[in-house]
Design a protein around this motif. Structure first.
Motif, mmCIF file in Angstrom:
data_model
loop_
_atom_site.group_PDB
_atom_site.id
_atom_site.type_symbol
_atom_site.label_atom_id
_atom_site.label_comp_id
_atom_site.label_asym_id
_atom_site.label_seq_id
_atom_site.Cartn_x
_atom_site.Cartn_y
_atom_site.Cartn_z
ATOM 1 N N LYS A 1 0.847 -1.195 0.000
ATOM 2 C CA LYS A 1 0.000 0.000 0.000
ATOM 3 C C LYS A 1 0.882 1.243 0.000
ATOM 4 O O LYS A 1 1.870 1.331 0.737
ATOM 5 N N ASP A 2 0.514 2.200 -0.841
ATOM 6 C CA ASP A 2 1.217 3.482 -0.961
ATOM 7 C C ASP A 2 2.644 3.334 -1.484
ATOM 8 O O ASP A 2 3.483 4.224 -1.285
ATOM 9 N N VAL A 3 2.947 2.193 -2.134
ATOM 10 C CA VAL A 3 4.269 1.986 -2.731
ATOM 11 C C VAL A 3 4.090 1.696 -4.208
ATOM 12 O O VAL A 3 3.293 0.835 -4.583
ATOM 13 N N GLU A 4 4.807 2.450 -5.058
ATOM 14 C CA GLU A 4 4.643 2.282 -6.503
ATOM 15 C C GLU A 4 5.274 0.996 -7.019
ATOM 16 O O GLU A 4 4.796 0.403 -7.979
ATOM 17 N N HIS A 5 6.350 0.568 -6.403
ATOM 18 C CA HIS A 5 7.081 -0.605 -6.901
ATOM 19 C C HIS A 5 6.214 -1.856 -6.809
ATOM 20 O O HIS A 5 5.485 -2.060 -5.836
ATOM 21 N N ILE A 6 6.280 -2.681 -7.845
ATOM 22 C CA ILE A 6 5.577 -3.957 -7.829
ATOM 23 C C ILE A 6 6.585 -5.093 -7.944
ATOM 24 O O ILE A 6 7.625 -4.964 -8.596
ATOM 25 N N TRP A 7 6.246 -6.200 -7.276
ATOM 26 C CA TRP A 7 7.089 -7.401 -7.345
ATOM 27 C C TRP A 7 6.316 -8.453 -8.133
ATOM 28 O O TRP A 7 5.206 -8.846 -7.753
ATOM 29 N N ARG A 8 6.898 -8.899 -9.223
ATOM 30 C CA ARG A 8 6.182 -9.781 -10.149
ATOM 31 C C ARG A 8 6.247 -11.238 -9.727
ATOM 32 O O ARG A 8 7.218 -11.692 -9.121
ATOM 33 N N ASP A 9 5.219 -11.947 -10.093
ATOM 34 C CA ASP A 9 5.231 -13.403 -9.995
ATOM 35 C C ASP A 9 5.859 -13.935 -11.286
ATOM 36 O O ASP A 9 5.823 -13.277 -12.325
ATOM 37 N N TRP A 10 6.415 -15.139 -11.208
ATOM 38 C CA TRP A 10 7.034 -15.695 -12.429
ATOM 39 C C TRP A 10 5.980 -15.962 -13.504
ATOM 40 O O TRP A 10 6.298 -15.947 -14.699
ATOM 41 N N LEU A 11 4.718 -16.186 -13.100
ATOM 42 C CA LEU A 11 3.611 -16.349 -14.047
ATOM 43 C C LEU A 11 2.875 -15.021 -14.124
ATOM 44 O O LEU A 11 2.204 -14.604 -13.188
ATOM 45 N N ARG A 12 2.995 -14.354 -15.245
ATOM 46 C CA ARG A 12 2.514 -12.982 -15.357
ATOM 47 C C ARG A 12 1.005 -12.857 -15.121
ATOM 48 O O ARG A 12 0.533 -11.855 -14.569
ATOM 49 N N PHE B 1 4.581 -15.868 -1.198
ATOM 50 C CA PHE B 1 5.762 -15.762 -0.348
ATOM 51 C C PHE B 1 6.243 -14.323 -0.193
ATOM 52 O O PHE B 1 6.891 -14.000 0.808
ATOM 53 N N TYR B 2 5.939 -13.442 -1.168
ATOM 54 C CA TYR B 2 6.183 -12.013 -0.959
ATOM 55 C C TYR B 2 5.412 -11.536 0.269
ATOM 56 O O TYR B 2 5.949 -10.880 1.157
ATOM 57 N N GLU B 3 4.130 -11.874 0.284
ATOM 58 C CA GLU B 3 3.247 -11.446 1.370
ATOM 59 C C GLU B 3 3.701 -12.041 2.707
ATOM 60 O O GLU B 3 3.748 -11.344 3.730
ATOM 61 N N MET B 4 4.047 -13.331 2.711
ATOM 62 C CA MET B 4 4.441 -13.973 3.957
ATOM 63 C C MET B 4 5.756 -13.406 4.485
ATOM 64 O O MET B 4 5.915 -13.190 5.693
ATOM 65 N N ALA B 5 6.727 -13.152 3.593
ATOM 66 C CA ALA B 5 8.004 -12.589 4.015
ATOM 67 C C ALA B 5 7.819 -11.202 4.621
ATOM 68 O O ALA B 5 8.458 -10.846 5.619
ATOM 69 N N TYR B 6 6.933 -10.418 4.006
ATOM 70 C CA TYR B 6 6.645 -9.069 4.523
ATOM 71 C C TYR B 6 6.112 -9.158 5.951
ATOM 72 O O TYR B 6 6.514 -8.392 6.832
ATOM 73 N N LYS B 7 5.223 -10.108 6.206
ATOM 74 C CA LYS B 7 4.639 -10.249 7.535
ATOM 75 C C LYS B 7 5.643 -10.809 8.545
ATOM 76 O O LYS B 7 5.618 -10.459 9.723
ATOM 77 N N LEU B 8 6.525 -11.692 8.108
ATOM 78 C CA LEU B 8 7.503 -12.300 9.009
ATOM 79 C C LEU B 8 8.588 -11.309 9.427
ATOM 80 O O LEU B 8 8.992 -11.266 10.593
#
Length: 621
Positions: A362-373, A393-400
């Motif tokens: 939220k409020d961040v322009e950068h996006i992290w892509r999945d290998w499957l577009r 795993f992006y989401e889980m790492a952020y929370k951890l």
């Protein structure tokens, strides 16, 4: 002229003078006899031992006798490192009247090269005093015969028989066994630090890499001594006394040479490595790094041309990629992170997210892509492992957070040595806040954590570390570290080596092990799994995880499929798996440099290795 008067002789005076002279002569002779007798007494009685030792030193020569180096076997008793008899031309410099003349004559007689002479001069400077220096190693029978016919012309030069190390399987085992080579100044300092100078008095070679280096003190043995009776020219007449050396220990490795050769055949021209282990005890069944080289080149001194070829090769054959290659672990660590997420209750078995093909804060322009577009749709933790969903795993790492990730992954051995019995091992890097501050003097950012969530960013690991980590999952946290040495062979009996165990990984909920292992099995078993295609129609069950490590960043508005990528920047292909799933006998890590996708390139090699081990090999036996 008056007649001269004759003087009357004084016979008494003359008699006294004669007597005094006789007495003086007798006294002088007696004095000489006394001096001679005193010297004889001193030489033959008082200084007898001293002169006896000196005399024996001219007649008797005490020479150290090098011990036979221990033989190395594979787990089935096949010799993979042995000692072969060779003939060496040696010069005892202190016995040679004119060294330059002798070298010139020998060069002409035996057709020696300038390289032979140059190597002799280098060895001469490093050799201990009064020890023979090798001029030509591994002489042919023809040259031995030629020299023998002319030996009487060369004082201090002789042909000596000895044992030389030989590796019958050449490049197939180079990065496991290493090699032995000539002792240099650095080696002498190392031997001095061991306090073993006398034990290496007759030794010319020492282990330089691999098992040969790691177990040098056990393989070397103990020096012996021989008393030789020699003639005036130093030639041996007979052996007076012999204190036999004690041979080095014979080692039995966990390596299976047939499997090792099979693994070598699978890599062909690909750069990378394959490591195979028995997860039940951590024994390394095969370890091959490609490209490799022939270790026999180093045993008697590698030529400058051959060495230059090796070090100038852009594919770096001297690098043992299995223990020194440091790669982003990519998706291979998703099962480990899933365990962490479950343990910290950041996610549960029922947690689901909508994967749209990217992740954004939220409020961040950068996006992290999945290998499957296009994304994977709705996924839970199990399916996210099976299809290798990055977004989950992006989401889980952020929370951890990086602190929890660092602490938990360190328990699996990431960022530390596995203590495999190879000194060349690298420790990889498990990043943390403190590491980044020390390395770059920068703070840790949220984006760094998200990249770590899919095994990218600053995280690097060696193939042997990754194999060690999957063995830990297989054994529900029990840690048998990778080990090459299986046993010591004594009197044809194998005495097992102690297992290399480490502190177990503890979990609060044992069912989490089962969930993660089921997800890895379904990665292979189910049609949507990333390894299903490679293992289709296998006669055994297996589990695994594919990984594709990206080596460069793609711009936010760029499509990786549209880019022209240099070969050295193409993705690394990786696969980590084991079989059979319910009772694992084999675990495999395949890491291929710049090969592309892990599922399509690395997984098929793992399948072939498992087929061979669980099918073809045991069918033959």
């Amino acid at each position: 002229m008056a007649k001269q008067r004759q003087t009357i002789r004084d016979f008494s005076a003359e008699s006294n003078l004669f007597l005094r002279r006789c007495l003086f002569a007798v006294f002088f002779c007696l004095l000489l006899i006394f001096v001679i007798l005193s010297n004889l007494f001193s030489l033959q009685i008082d200084q007898f031992e001293d002169y006896k030792i000196r005399a024996d030193g001219n007649r008797i020569k005490v020479v150290p006798v090098a011990p036979n180096r221990g033989i190395i076997y594979d787990r089935n008793g096949t010799i993979i490192a042995e000692n072969k008899p060779v003939f060496n031309l040696e010069i005892s410099i202190e016995e040679v009247p004119n060294l330059d003349t002798t070298l010139a004559a020998l060069k002409k007689l035996l057709q020696l090269s300038d390289t032979d002479i140059a190597r002799f001069e280098r060895n001469r400077k490093r050799q201990r005093r009064f020890q023979p220096v090798t001029l030509k190693s591994n002489m042919s029978e023809e040259r031995v015969a030629i020299f023998s016919a002319h030996q009487h012309l060369f004082d201090g030069v002789s042909v000596e028989a000895s044992l030389s190390r030989f590796y019958p399987y050449g490049s197939a085992l180079t990065h496991v066994l290493g090699y032995v080579s000539k002792i240099n100044e650095r080696d002498l300092n190392l031997i001095a630090s061991w306090g073993a100078q006398s034990n290496y008095a007759a030794t010319k070679n020492i282990g330089k890499q691999g098992i040969e280096r790691y177990y040098e003190e056990r393989l070397h043995g103990k020096v012996g001594y021989a008393k030789l009776e020699v003639d005036s020219k130093g030639r041996t007449l007979r052996v007076l006394e012999e204190n036999a050396p004690i041979a080095g220990e014979d080692l039995v490795l966990n390596i299976d040479i047939e499997l090792q050769l099979y693994v070598q055949s699978q890599l062909l021209e690909r750069r990378g490595s394959v490591v195979v282990s028995d997860p039940r005890d951590g024994g390394v069944l095969a370890m091959y790094s490609n490209p490799s080289y022939d270790p026999n080149l180093f045993v008697n001194g590698i030529s400058q041309k051959d060495y230059s070829t090796l070090i100038q090769n852009p594919d770096r054959p001297l690098l043992n990629r299995a223990v020194q290659g440091q790669y982003p672990p990519a998706s291979l660590i998703k099962p480990h992170l899933a365990l962490l997420g479950l343990e910290y209750q950041v996610v549960t078995a029922k947690t689901k997210i909508q994967d749209k093909g990217f992740y954004q804060l939220k409020d961040v322009e950068h996006i992290w892509r999945d290998w499957l577009r296009r994304g994977h749709g709705i996924v839970d933790i199990k399916r996210s492992i099976e299809v290798s969903c990055d977004t989950f795993f992006y989401e889980m790492a952020y929370k951890l957070g990086i602190d929890n990730i660092y602490e938990y992954m360190s328990q699996f051995g990431f960022g530390e040595y596995t203590n495999i019995d190879l000194l060349e091992e690298s420790d990889g890097n498990m990043p943390s806040r403190g590491w980044k501050r020390a390395k770059f003097n920068q703070p840790w950012y949220i984006g760094d954590t998200i990249s770590v969530g899919i095994g990218q960013g600053y995280w690097t690991a060696t193939p042997v570390q990754l194999l060690d980590s999957i063995n830990t999952i297989i054994n529900d946290g029990q840690r048998f570290r990778p080990q090459l040495l299986r046993a010591i062979k004594q009197d044809n009996i194998d005495i097992p080596e102690t297992l290399n165990e480490a502190t177990p990984v503890q979990v609060l909920s044992p069912e989490n092990w089962a969930l993660v292992k089921q997800a890895m099995q379904d990665t292979v078993r189910l049609p949507h799994g990333t390894a299903h295609k490679a293992f289709r129609n296998a006669t055994y069950s297996s589990s695994g995880k594919t990984g594709t490590a990206q080596l460069f960043s793609v711009g936010q508005d760029e499509n990786v499929d549209d880019l022209i990528i240099a070969d050295y920047l193409k993705d690394n292909a990786m696969y980590l798996g084991y079989a059979p799933s319910d009772a694992p006998q084999i675990s495999v890590i395949v890491a291929l440099e710049n090969a592309g996708g892990g599922g399509s390139n690395a997984a098929p090699i793992s399948r072939s290795v498992m087929d061979y081990w669980l099918g073809e090999k045991y069918a033959r036996q």
